[in-house]
Design a protein around this motif. Structure first.
Motif, PDB file in Angstrom:
ATOM      1  N   ALA A   3      -7.183   4.770   3.115  1.00  7.36           N
ATOM      2  CA  ALA A   3      -6.594   3.681   2.602  1.00  7.36           C
ATOM      3  C   ALA A   3      -5.769   3.769   1.278  1.00  7.36           C
ATOM      4  O   ALA A   3      -4.439   3.644   1.513  1.00  7.36           O
ATOM      5  N   ILE A   4      -5.815   4.648   0.552  1.00  5.89           N
ATOM      6  CA  ILE A   4      -5.205   5.117  -0.531  1.00  5.89           C
ATOM      7  C   ILE A   4      -3.988   5.752  -0.151  1.00  5.89           C
ATOM      8  O   ILE A   4      -2.718   5.623  -0.457  1.00  5.89           O
ATOM      9  N   ARG A   5      -4.219   6.731   0.746  1.00  6.65           N
ATOM     10  CA  ARG A   5      -3.031   7.722   1.268  1.00  6.65           C
ATOM     11  C   ARG A   5      -1.987   6.963   1.923  1.00  6.65           C
ATOM     12  O   ARG A   5      -0.873   6.869   1.713  1.00  6.65           O
ATOM     13  N   GLU A   6      -2.418   5.732   2.669  1.00  6.93           N
ATOM     14  CA  GLU A   6      -1.699   5.070   3.350  1.00  6.93           C
ATOM     15  C   GLU A   6      -0.821   3.855   2.451  1.00  6.93           C
ATOM     16  O   GLU A   6       0.421   3.899   2.844  1.00  6.93           O
ATOM     17  N   MET A   7      -1.358   3.594   1.350  1.00  5.90           N
ATOM     18  CA  MET A   7      -0.603   2.781   0.443  1.00  5.90           C
ATOM     19  C   MET A   7       0.485   3.784  -0.113  1.00  5.90           C
ATOM     20  O   MET A   7       1.585   3.377  -0.436  1.00  5.90           O
ATOM     21  N   ILE A   8       0.021   5.095  -0.623  1.00  5.79           N
ATOM     22  CA  ILE A   8       1.138   6.132  -1.329  1.00  5.79           C
ATOM     23  C   ILE A   8       2.434   6.333  -0.380  1.00  5.79           C
ATOM     24  O   ILE A   8       3.243   6.137  -0.709  1.00  5.79           O
ATOM     25  N   SER A  20       2.826   7.076  -9.057  1.00  2.00           N
ATOM     26  CA  SER A  20       2.209   8.066  -9.710  1.00  2.00           C
ATOM     27  C   SER A  20       0.633   8.208  -9.529  1.00  2.00           C
ATOM     28  O   SER A  20       0.169   7.131  -8.985  1.00  2.00           O
ATOM     29  N   GLY A  21       0.168   9.320  -9.944  1.00  4.09           N
ATOM     30  CA  GLY A  21      -1.330   9.236  -9.803  1.00  4.09           C
ATOM     31  C   GLY A  21      -1.744  10.329  -8.729  1.00  4.09           C
ATOM     32  O   GLY A  21      -0.845  11.396  -8.307  1.00  4.09           O
ATOM     33  N   TYR A  22      -2.976  10.223  -8.239  1.00  4.46           N
ATOM     34  CA  TYR A  22      -3.358  11.197  -7.213  1.00  4.46           C
ATOM     35  C   TYR A  22      -4.502  10.679  -6.554  1.00  4.46           C
ATOM     36  O   TYR A  22      -4.858   9.484  -6.681  1.00  4.46           O
ATOM     37  N   THR A  23      -4.746  11.337  -5.274  1.00  4.58           N
ATOM     38  CA  THR A  23      -5.956  10.892  -4.537  1.00  4.58           C
ATOM     39  C   THR A  23      -6.691  12.052  -3.912  1.00  4.58           C
ATOM     40  O   THR A  23      -6.180  13.339  -4.079  1.00  4.58           O
ATOM     41  N   GLN A  24      -7.981  12.173  -3.843  1.00  4.06           N
ATOM     42  CA  GLN A  24      -8.618  13.036  -3.387  1.00  4.06           C
ATOM     43  C   GLN A  24      -9.522  13.214  -2.057  1.00  4.06           C
ATOM     44  O   GLN A  24     -10.449  12.624  -1.718  1.00  4.06           O
ATOM     45  N   PRO A  25      -8.676  13.507  -0.965  1.00  3.73           N
ATOM     46  CA  PRO A  25      -9.036  13.065   0.161  1.00  3.73           C
ATOM     47  C   PRO A  25     -10.176  14.165   0.619  1.00  3.73           C
ATOM     48  O   PRO A  25     -10.321  15.424  -0.007  1.00  3.73           O
ATOM     49  N   SER A  26     -11.305  14.222   1.837  1.00  2.00           N
ATOM     50  CA  SER A  26     -12.300  14.757   1.746  1.00  2.00           C
ATOM     51  C   SER A  26     -11.963  16.048   2.432  1.00  2.00           C
ATOM     52  O   SER A  26     -10.782  16.086   3.219  1.00  2.00           O
ATOM     53  N   HIS A  27     -12.559  17.211   2.408  1.00  2.00           N
ATOM     54  CA  HIS A  27     -12.273  18.279   3.102  1.00  2.00           C
ATOM     55  C   HIS A  27     -13.269  18.640   3.961  1.00  2.00           C
ATOM     56  O   HIS A  27     -14.397  18.724   3.723  1.00  2.00           O
ATOM     57  N   ASN A  84       8.210  10.225 -17.046  1.00  2.00           N
ATOM     58  CA  ASN A  84       9.365   9.579 -17.776  1.00  2.00           C
ATOM     59  C   ASN A  84       9.228   8.168 -17.107  1.00  2.00           C
ATOM     60  O   ASN A  84       9.832   7.741 -16.247  1.00  2.00           O
ATOM     61  N   CYS A  85       8.510   7.388 -18.066  1.00  2.00           N
ATOM     62  CA  CYS A  85       8.402   5.975 -17.783  1.00  2.00           C
ATOM     63  C   CYS A  85       9.738   5.270 -17.445  1.00  2.00           C
ATOM     64  O   CYS A  85      10.683   5.143 -18.593  1.00  2.00           O
ATOM     65  N   SER A  86       9.941   4.776 -16.473  1.00  2.00           N
ATOM     66  CA  SER A  86      11.396   3.788 -16.312  1.00  2.00           C
ATOM     67  C   SER A  86      11.121   2.279 -16.409  1.00  2.00           C
ATOM     68  O   SER A  86       9.879   1.807 -16.826  1.00  2.00           O
ATOM     69  N   SER A  87      12.180   1.454 -16.310  1.00  2.00           N
ATOM     70  CA  SER A  87      11.849   0.020 -16.695  1.00  2.00           C
ATOM     71  C   SER A  87      11.328  -0.482 -15.232  1.00  2.00           C
ATOM     72  O   SER A  87      11.000  -1.793 -15.520  1.00  2.00           O
ATOM     73  N   LYS A  88      11.043   0.141 -14.345  1.00  2.00           N
ATOM     74  CA  LYS A  88      10.715  -0.319 -13.124  1.00  2.00           C
ATOM     75  C   LYS A  88       9.145  -0.517 -13.154  1.00  2.00           C
ATOM     76  O   LYS A  88       8.471   0.079 -13.571  1.00  2.00           O
ATOM     77  N   PRO A  89       8.673  -1.598 -12.229  1.00  2.00           N
ATOM     78  CA  PRO A  89       7.109  -1.929 -12.386  1.00  2.00           C
ATOM     79  C   PRO A  89       6.589  -0.293 -11.873  1.00  2.00           C
ATOM     80  O   PRO A  89       7.146   0.443 -11.143  1.00  2.00           O
ATOM     81  N   ALA A  90       5.287  -0.175 -11.984  1.00  2.00           N
ATOM     82  CA  ALA A  90       4.702   1.093 -11.621  1.00  2.00           C
ATOM     83  C   ALA A  90       3.360   0.859 -10.983  1.00  2.00           C
ATOM     84  O   ALA A  90       2.589  -0.167 -11.365  1.00  2.00           O
ATOM     85  N   ILE A  91       3.124   1.762  -9.988  1.00  2.00           N
ATOM     86  CA  ILE A  91       1.767   1.551  -9.425  1.00  2.00           C
ATOM     87  C   ILE A  91       1.274   3.099  -9.406  1.00  2.00           C
ATOM     88  O   ILE A  91       1.931   4.121  -9.500  1.00  2.00           O
ATOM     89  N   VAL A  92       0.131   3.148 -10.225  1.00  2.00           N
ATOM     90  CA  VAL A  92      -0.782   4.498 -10.472  1.00  2.00           C
ATOM     91  C   VAL A  92      -1.863   4.458  -9.797  1.00  2.00           C
ATOM     92  O   VAL A  92      -2.887   3.555  -9.721  1.00  2.00           O
ATOM     93  N   PHE A  93      -2.189   5.405  -8.908  1.00  2.00           N
ATOM     94  CA  PHE A  93      -3.188   5.684  -7.912  1.00  2.00           C
ATOM     95  C   PHE A  93      -4.124   6.721  -8.690  1.00  2.00           C
ATOM     96  O   PHE A  93      -3.729   7.689  -8.884  1.00  2.00           O
TER      97      PHE A  93
END
Length: 130
Positions: A3-8, A20-27, A84-93
């Protein structure tokens, strides 16, 4: 992580939001989960995937059963430092926060703190934490 990957995938092409951020899918190997990979969202909105954690020899009860690639922890921290933080809203995973981070101050603990610091001046920050 699916679900996280679908949102990204949904937000990565939206130029009105900094992502920004990261996800850790199962291998999986031979149909069995044997660890995790790590996909980091780079500062130029690309996804890069790395071998991250694999099952080690049988762990004792209460021990974390994975052997981690330390360089991947370092890479995530460096990515967070270069934001480099911009003035835009941010989503961090921040995917798969566990005992290492919350109880031991290890794992991605420093990177998480750096992500928060890097986005302290954003107009809005939405954290997606699992």
């Amino acid at each position: 992580s699916t679900a996280i990957r679908e949102m990204i995938d949904f937000f990565i092409n939206n130029d009105e939001i900094q992502i920004s951020g990261y996800t850790q899918p199962s291998h999986f190997e031979d149909g069995d989960r044997n660890g995790y990979d790590l996909t980091v969202i780079t500062n130029n909105r690309k996804l890069e995937t790395y071998k991250f954690a694999r099952l080690g020899k049988k762990a004792k009860p209460g021990q974390i059963p994975y052997i981690f690639e330390q360089n991947v922890f370092d890479l995530v921290l460096q990515t967070a430092k270069e934001i480099n933080c911009s003035s835009k809203p941010a989503i961090v995973f921040l995917d798969e926060i566990g005992r290492l981070e919350t109880m031991m101050g290890k794992g991605h603990h420093q990177a998480i703190l750096q992500y928060l610091e890097s986005f302290q001046n954003a107009s809005k920050v939405y954290l997606i934490v699992t």
